[in-house]
Every structure is written in structure tokens, then in C-alpha cells.
Design an enzyme around this catalytic site. Sequence first.
Site, PDB file in Angstrom:
ATOM      1  N   CYS A 250       7.725  -1.738  -1.475  1.00 22.47           N
ATOM      2  CA  CYS A 250       8.872  -2.649  -1.458  1.00 22.47           C
ATOM      3  C   CYS A 250       9.958  -2.238  -0.479  1.00 22.47           C
ATOM      4  CB  CYS A 250       9.459  -2.793  -2.867  1.00 22.47           C
ATOM      5  SG  CYS A 250      10.174  -1.270  -3.541  1.00 22.47           S
TER       6      CYS A 250
ATOM      7  N   GLU B 208       0.831  -1.203   0.000  1.00 21.88           N
ATOM      8  CA  GLU B 208       0.000   0.000   0.000  1.00 21.88           C
ATOM      9  C   GLU B 208       0.864   1.250   0.000  1.00 21.88           C
ATOM     10  OE1 GLU B 208      -0.308   2.069   2.947  1.00 21.88           O
ATOM     11  OE2 GLU B 208      -0.164   0.730   4.692  1.00 21.88           O
TER      12      GLU B 208
ATOM     13  N   HIS C  68      12.767  -0.484  -7.186  1.00 18.72           N
ATOM     14  CA  HIS C  68      12.183  -1.679  -6.577  1.00 18.72           C
ATOM     15  C   HIS C  68      13.246  -2.491  -5.843  1.00 18.72           C
ATOM     16  CE1 HIS C  68       9.376  -4.826  -5.808  1.00 18.72           C
ATOM     17  NE2 HIS C  68      10.105  -5.721  -6.444  1.00 18.72           N
TER      18      HIS C  68
ATOM     19  N   ARG D 232       0.378  -2.400  12.554  1.00 17.79           N
ATOM     20  CA  ARG D 232      -0.368  -3.313  11.684  1.00 17.79           C
ATOM     21  C   ARG D 232      -0.760  -2.662  10.357  1.00 17.79           C
ATOM     22  NH1 ARG D 232      -1.295  -7.906  14.204  1.00 17.79           N
ATOM     23  NH2 ARG D 232      -2.793  -8.574  12.607  1.00 17.79           N
TER      24      ARG D 232
ATOM     25  N   ASP E 219      10.284 -11.946  -3.182  1.00  9.51           N
ATOM     26  CA  ASP E 219       9.728 -10.605  -3.343  1.00  9.51           C
ATOM     27  C   ASP E 219       8.310 -10.576  -2.785  1.00  9.51           C
ATOM     28  OD1 ASP E 219       9.035  -8.062  -4.082  1.00  9.51           O
ATOM     29  OD2 ASP E 219       9.463  -8.311  -6.209  1.00  9.51           O
TER      30      ASP E 219
END
Length: 281
Positions: free
Chosen positions: A77, A47, A117, A72, A132
Site C-alpha cells: 500500500c 507484492e 495501511h 515494472r 484503494d
Amino acid sequence: MTPLSPFTADQLDATLARLGLPLERPAPSLANLDRLIDAALHQLPFENLDVLLEKDVDIDPQAVFAKVVEQRRGGYCFELNNLFARLLTSLDYRVTLLVGRVRWGLPADAPLTPQSHLLLRVDLEEGAYLVDIGFGGPASPRALPLRLNEELPGGWRLTGELGGELEMAARSSSGWQTLYRFTLQPQPWIDYAMRNWYTSTHPQSVFRLSLRVAFSEDGARLSLYNGQFTRRTASGAVEQHSIEDADELLAVLGERFHLWPAEQDVPALRRRLGELLAAQR
């Protein structure tokens, strides 16, 4: 501190609990690695809510632990694979940080994209594997063996030559779809600070311009791109529907992606989601 710095005993227990796993320390095997990956994809949402809210995205490993485990939340990435690298290191896996250029959704002749990434290499007795849990598109629920130019289990493929640029692709109903390109050159952690700064603050970063959320549910992959909800099953079947109301989108974030923003952030997030939905009409 880097993502290769082990957790304290309490942090390790808390992270395993966040993944819904027993607190017994699993041995560093391929089977246990796959269990950790699958649990992470089903518990840690991809997110970019903080980016949309123009909040600083702190990728210091302690800050990531606080956000993803204690609060939480999820992340992208530089957060999710960051946390997962620490978990694996704490469980005595040999982990290397890698970097890729995302190509998902782009035509093959699209211009070069930045190194935005973070992915992981894990070396086991059986050989080298790629891991990943922090990609916002398709995600393998198991470690992928570093074998080139052949179809891997689950509909994945790595092409290229060792020592050069490799390409990760996933098979879909329309053919092979490239996810990203990368090399096996180990990356120093300091360089990820600038990559994260670009990804979270540059005006043309996709994370500034759109809502991007992904989560695994019973083996299927759920995703949100602004108001477009998609569910892809392991067999390749795709279900889609559009969301046109910001309050409905907030409800979907909570009910399907287990993302409940802090109460003080809800008004600003509702406004931002409304802007994105209006722009897509």
C-alpha cells in the site's frame, strides 16, 4: 516530495502506459477514476518480495516510480497507493492521504493492530469517494462513495460515524469480512515513513513472515499466501490449490502475477520461498 506532488509530463505518460491506458490526459471525472482504478488492479501486483529479501522498501515517490513503473514491479500500500495518489494529483483530482488498521483475517475481538495501511480519499463534484489499489485482499474495481451504514455497489460496506472510526468490509460467501478500520483524518506524509519502517522491518510484521501477492485478472482477484493460490470471481466463487515447490511458486509469480524478480535475486528468493513452504507443511 510527497505522493501529492505531480508527475512530470514524461512520468505521467510512462505511468499511463504502465497501466495500459491511452496517453491522452483523461478528465478528472468519476467514470475516468473508475477506469484508472480497474487498470491499476489489472496491471500493478500487490507484492512483498523486497520485504522477504530483507531489502529496504523506499517509499520516496521517485523511488516508487522507478520500481513500479520503470522496473515494472509491484508493491504494497505504501507504494501502490503512493503512486496512484501522484497519478490522480497529476490529473487534477483532489486527493487526501488516510491511514487504516488492517483487520482482514482477524476475529472481531482481536487486539488492536498498528496503523499500517495507506488508502485514499478523492473528492469529486459528486461527493467524497474512497480509493484503494494497495490492499492485498479483496479490492473494489471502482471508487466507493463515502456513504455509511448501507451496502454499496459491488458488495462493500462502510460502517461507523463521521468524525469517528469507520470500518470497511466486503461481502463474501460466509458473510461480511472486515478489511480495515480508519478515520477521515488527513495524514501528513512524514508519518508514513515510520509506518513503512514497521511494516517492512519489524520481526512480527506479516510481510516479514509470509509471501503475500494479489492481482486482478479478467475481473477475478488472484492471491498467493505462501503456497496457497486462490482465485475469487466477482460472483463470489472461489478456486484454490496448494503449491509445494519453490520453483513452481516462482513460475506462478511470473505467469499469473507478472512478477519476474531480477536474476541476481532469484537464488535468495527461492531459498526464502522454500523456507515458507516448509513451514506451512
